[in-house]
Motif scaffolding. Structure first.
Motif, PDB file in Angstrom:
ATOM      1  N   VAL A 161       0.802  -1.316  -0.188  1.00 52.90           N
ATOM      2  CA  VAL A 161      -0.257   0.172  -0.155  1.00 52.90           C
ATOM      3  C   VAL A 161       0.965   0.890   0.062  1.00 52.90           C
ATOM      4  CG1 VAL A 161      -1.227   1.382   1.393  1.00 52.90           C
ATOM      5  CG2 VAL A 161      -2.442  -1.534   1.381  1.00 52.90           C
ATOM      6  N   THR A 162       0.911   1.902  -1.152  1.00 56.35           N
ATOM      7  CA  THR A 162       1.030   3.324  -0.722  1.00 56.35           C
ATOM      8  C   THR A 162       0.833   4.606  -0.409  1.00 56.35           C
ATOM      9  OG1 THR A 162       0.002   3.591  -3.388  1.00 56.35           O
ATOM     10  CG2 THR A 162       2.051   2.778  -3.192  1.00 56.35           C
ATOM     11  N   ILE A 163       1.527   5.456   0.494  1.00 54.66           N
ATOM     12  CA  ILE A 163       0.588   6.200   1.120  1.00 54.66           C
ATOM     13  C   ILE A 163       1.265   7.482   0.514  1.00 54.66           C
ATOM     14  CG2 ILE A 163       1.639   6.818   3.815  1.00 54.66           C
ATOM     15  CD1 ILE A 163       0.668   4.467   3.648  1.00 54.66           C
ATOM     16  N   VAL A 164      -0.290   8.516   0.907  1.00 54.27           N
ATOM     17  CA  VAL A 164      -0.458   9.236  -0.195  1.00 54.27           C
ATOM     18  C   VAL A 164      -0.812  10.752   1.129  1.00 54.27           C
ATOM     19  CG1 VAL A 164      -1.483   8.497  -2.020  1.00 54.27           C
ATOM     20  CG2 VAL A 164      -3.255   8.353  -0.304  1.00 54.27           C
ATOM     21  N   PRO A 165      -0.606  11.859   0.766  1.00 50.01           N
ATOM     22  CA  PRO A 165      -1.697  12.068   2.131  1.00 50.01           C
ATOM     23  C   PRO A 165      -2.568  12.616   2.486  1.00 50.01           C
ATOM     24  CG  PRO A 165      -0.310  13.831   0.196  1.00 50.01           C
ATOM     25  CD  PRO A 165      -0.613  12.421  -0.118  1.00 50.01           C
ATOM     26  N   SER A 166      -3.083  13.148   4.183  1.00 48.85           N
ATOM     27  CA  SER A 166      -4.201  13.105   4.297  1.00 48.85           C
ATOM     28  C   SER A 166      -5.398  13.503   3.587  1.00 48.85           C
ATOM     29  CB  SER A 166      -4.540  13.529   5.431  1.00 48.85           C
ATOM     30  OG  SER A 166      -3.734  12.897   6.906  1.00 48.85           O
ATOM     31  N   GLU A 167      -4.879  15.084   3.023  1.00 43.55           N
ATOM     32  CA  GLU A 167      -5.896  15.766   1.872  1.00 43.55           C
ATOM     33  C   GLU A 167      -6.085  14.961   0.428  1.00 43.55           C
ATOM     34  OE1 GLU A 167      -3.831  17.798   4.807  1.00 43.55           O
ATOM     35  OE2 GLU A 167      -2.911  16.382   2.827  1.00 43.55           O
ATOM     36  N   THR A 168      -5.586  13.669  -0.254  1.00 43.04           N
ATOM     37  CA  THR A 168      -5.998  12.725  -0.474  1.00 43.04           C
ATOM     38  C   THR A 168      -7.747  12.642  -0.646  1.00 43.04           C
ATOM     39  OG1 THR A 168      -3.509  11.968  -0.920  1.00 43.04           O
ATOM     40  CG2 THR A 168      -5.625  11.337  -2.564  1.00 43.04           C
ATOM     41  N   PRO A 169      -7.947  12.725  -1.924  1.00 43.91           N
ATOM     42  CA  PRO A 169     -10.010  12.316  -2.280  1.00 43.91           C
ATOM     43  C   PRO A 169     -10.517  11.334  -2.188  1.00 43.91           C
ATOM     44  CG  PRO A 169      -8.947  13.794  -3.960  1.00 43.91           C
ATOM     45  CD  PRO A 169      -7.440  13.467  -2.939  1.00 43.91           C
ATOM     46  N   MET A 170     -11.251  10.678  -2.497  1.00 44.10           N
ATOM     47  CA  MET A 170     -11.661   9.395  -2.154  1.00 44.10           C
ATOM     48  C   MET A 170     -12.134   9.270  -4.132  1.00 44.10           C
ATOM     49  SD  MET A 170     -10.887   7.500   0.017  1.00 44.10           S
ATOM     50  CE  MET A 170     -11.217   7.928   2.688  1.00 44.10           C
ATOM     51  N   GLU A 171     -11.350   9.406  -4.521  1.00 44.04           N
ATOM     52  CA  GLU A 171     -11.473   8.962  -5.958  1.00 44.04           C
ATOM     53  C   GLU A 171      -9.952   9.232  -6.661  1.00 44.04           C
ATOM     54  OE1 GLU A 171     -12.060  14.092  -7.086  1.00 44.04           O
ATOM     55  OE2 GLU A 171     -13.697  12.731  -6.679  1.00 44.04           O
ATOM     56  N   PHE A 172      -9.876   8.788  -7.752  1.00 43.06           N
ATOM     57  CA  PHE A 172      -8.493   7.927  -8.458  1.00 43.06           C
ATOM     58  C   PHE A 172      -8.333  10.028  -8.616  1.00 43.06           C
ATOM     59  CE2 PHE A 172      -9.803   3.687 -10.308  1.00 43.06           C
ATOM     60  CZ  PHE A 172      -8.867   3.326  -9.324  1.00 43.06           C
ATOM     61  N   VAL A 173      -7.245   9.978  -8.806  1.00 46.94           N
ATOM     62  CA  VAL A 173      -6.161  10.677  -8.997  1.00 46.94           C
ATOM     63  C   VAL A 173      -5.369  11.073  -9.764  1.00 46.94           C
ATOM     64  CG1 VAL A 173      -6.156  12.077  -6.504  1.00 46.94           C
ATOM     65  CG2 VAL A 173      -3.656  10.768  -6.921  1.00 46.94           C
ATOM     66  N   ARG A 174      -5.052  12.673 -11.010  1.00 39.46           N
ATOM     67  CA  ARG A 174      -4.312  12.345 -12.236  1.00 39.46           C
ATOM     68  C   ARG A 174      -2.619  12.923 -11.838  1.00 39.46           C
ATOM     69  NH1 ARG A 174      -6.206  11.790 -16.905  1.00 39.46           N
ATOM     70  NH2 ARG A 174      -4.134  13.483 -17.792  1.00 39.46           N
ATOM     71  N   ASP A 175      -2.614  14.179 -10.340  1.00 47.71           N
ATOM     72  CA  ASP A 175      -1.643  14.458  -9.860  1.00 47.71           C
ATOM     73  C   ASP A 175      -1.242  13.602  -8.316  1.00 47.71           C
ATOM     74  OD1 ASP A 175      -3.946  15.151  -8.875  1.00 47.71           O
ATOM     75  OD2 ASP A 175      -2.820  17.329  -8.907  1.00 47.71           O
ATOM     76  N   PRO A 176      -0.328  12.591  -8.506  1.00 46.11           N
ATOM     77  CA  PRO A 176      -0.137  11.821  -7.752  1.00 46.11           C
ATOM     78  C   PRO A 176       0.841  12.545  -6.638  1.00 46.11           C
ATOM     79  CG  PRO A 176       1.208  10.698  -9.069  1.00 46.11           C
ATOM     80  CD  PRO A 176      -0.304  12.158  -9.451  1.00 46.11           C
ATOM     81  N   ILE A 177       0.870  12.267  -5.067  1.00 51.91           N
ATOM     82  CA  ILE A 177       1.563  13.079  -4.291  1.00 51.91           C
ATOM     83  C   ILE A 177       2.521  12.270  -3.815  1.00 51.91           C
ATOM     84  CG2 ILE A 177       1.933  15.301  -2.477  1.00 51.91           C
ATOM     85  CD1 ILE A 177       1.177  16.125  -5.106  1.00 51.91           C
TER      86      ILE A 177
END
Length: 500
Positions: A161-177
């Motif tokens: 499981v890759t870790i993303v910021p808490s602000e990442t929405p519950m939808e697929f992203v196009r600009d991964p942080i």
């Protein structure tokens, strides 16, 4: 039956893009298939993982496939079994995401909440079987994870499981942080993806400053681009073009190719039909022709290096006459063996996949199956590969390639064979019981239970059509210091690449 690859025709009919101007520490990677997503929670899918995994987005733990270190730290510095199914992870301090925000335990909790959310369908979710996870943030750099039932290999599962910021929405992203050493600076769909090295990465700065990913479907073109200096790495080429010992690498990878059979669809509900599917295929005919020498015949969903490997299993014998007899017996008992059987295969899934799929279809036709083939892109393939499966008249055989480089069947057996598994064609109480007991066991008991499961799936229920453990072939520019490994088809860590 097996069609030759016309290398000259491919090169003559395909224009190779002009060389890209680049710095000495910039590289170009030429991939066989485009990315449909750059979503971090989909990084366990090979076409996405080659770009995203550990480059843009990192995991808590990582399995060392180049050496003998076993499970190593990434974003988690250490972990401890606290008992009662609870593992405590101590996180690495002073880590920042590519947007400048600080990494902490809340980000870990959100990343897993996102993976298990019903608002998004993440690839990595399927590896956790029926394990329920509860996350407790102890402090900014400490998190407790409770698994029910207790999961003895939970730290190894954290490598998925890759870790993303808490602000990442519950939808697929196009600009991964992500926290990785690179950030995404360009994604031009159908053309290229560009990653650039971060100056504020928490770890050692990689040698590669910039990576440009381009896409070419023909393996001969990919190989020629590296030879001409227009690309630096082609992770997937074919044996026909792997003719330069200075640049071409062959290695047994962790991929298993198989046909997923839905045991609940007619006519494959009948075990005689499933046996006939297996007996109809001349597996040996593929090796040294459209698949490289060194390819091994598969008897399990995982490679022979995996815990619990059962050495007593043998590949089904090629016996077209017996296949016809089984079909006749099934038909005599009322099974409609004339129902259509459609093979669904993913373009560019592995070198020569189209030729392999065409030959498989012909072999099934030769023994009397009403077989056909449909080649689809990766996004459409996923619709047939994972539940809910689309309804059909007859059944579909999904030609797929499954990776397990982590050494334990827990990463394969639930979602491939359990009744609730997202890519399972099986509904068998004994299979479910063996998976549950093996997943919770340790040591020799764990290995023995997995071995029993392999035998039951292969011999007793003939769950699917296992085909090959694959050999990987890559071309690497002589200016690079890089050797492909068992993991290269699943991920391509830029930080492992140096310059001569």
């Amino acid at each position: 039956m097996l069609k030759p690859i016309l290398i000259g025709a491919l090169l003559a009919s395909t224009t190779i893009a002009p060389a890209l101007a680049q710095a000495d520490t910039d590289i170009t990677v030429v991939l066989s298939e485009e990315l449909d997503l750059v979503e971090p929670c989909m990084a366990t899918r090979s076409n996405i993982g080659r770009v995203v995994l550990q480059n843009i987005s990192e995991t808590l733990t990582e399995l060392d496939v180049r050496g003998d270190k076993g499970l190593t730290s990434r974003l988690a510095e250490s972990w401890e079994d606290k008992g009662d199914g609870v593992w405590q992870f101590k996180l690495r301090p002073d880590v920042k995401f590519s947007d400048g925000t600080a990494f902490d335990a809340a980000d870990v909790k959100h990343s897993f909440d996102r993976v298990f959310s019903d608002q998004i369908t993440c690839e990595s979710k399927r590896y956790f079987a029926d394990t329920a996870l509860t996350f407790t943030v102890v402090d900014d750099l400490t998190i407790d994870i409770k698994a029910e039932p207790a999961q003895p290999v939970l730290p190894l599962l954290m490598s998925l499981v890759t870790i993303v910021p808490s602000e990442t929405p519950m939808e697929f992203v196009r600009d991964p942080i992500g926290t990785g050493p690179y950030k995404l600076t360009e994604w031009t769909a159908g053309q290229q993806i560009v990653l650039e090295r971060r100056d504020d990465y928490w770890g050692e700065a990689p040698a590669v400053t910039k990576a440009t990913y381009v896409f070419r479907s023909e393996p001969a073109v990919r190989a020629a681009m590296v030879e001409a200096g227009e690309a630096d790495i082609a992770p997937q080429i074919t044996a026909e073009v792997a003719n330069n010992p200075a640049t071409d690498f062959s290695y047994l990878n962790s991929e298993t190719v198989y046909l997923r059979v839905d045991n609940q669809d007619a006519p494959t509900t009948d075990i005689r039909v499933r046996k006939a599917l297996n007996a109809a295929i001349d597996r040996e005919a593929f090796i040294g022709t459209v698949l490289p020498e060194g390819t091994e015949l598969a008897v399990a969903m995982v490679p022979p290096t995996t815990l619990g490997w059962n050495p007593d299993l043998s590949p089904p014998a090629y016996d077209p006459d017996q296949a016809k007899k089984w079909l006749e017996e099934a038909k005599a008992d009322g099974v409609d063996t004339s129902l259509p059987i459609e093979i669904i295969a993913r373009t560019e899934n592995f070198p020569n996949v189209t030729e392999v799929a065409e030959a498989l279809t012909d072999m099934l036709k030769d023994v009397g199956f009403n077989a056909s083939l449909r080649m689809v892109e990766v996004a459409e393939h996923e619709q047939y590969y994972s539940k809910p499966y689309p309804e059909s008249t007859g059944t579909r055989l999904v030609l797929a390639q499954h990776d397990n480089s982590r050494g334990d069947p827990v990463f394969s057996m639930f979602f491939k064979y359990a009744s609730e598994g997202t890519q399972s064609g099986v509904n068998d109480p004994k299979v479910d019981d063996l998976i549950a007991r093996a997943s919770a066991a340790t040591g020799d008991e764990r290995a023995a239970l997995w071995s029993e499961l392999f035998a039951y799936v292969h011999d007793e229920i003939v769950a699917d059509v296992l085909l090959f453990h694959m050999v990987g072939l890559s071309r690497v520019s002589e200016r690079l210091d890089f050797t492909p490994t068992i993991a290269t088809n699943q991920q391509l860590q830029l930080s492992e690449i140096g310059f001569k």
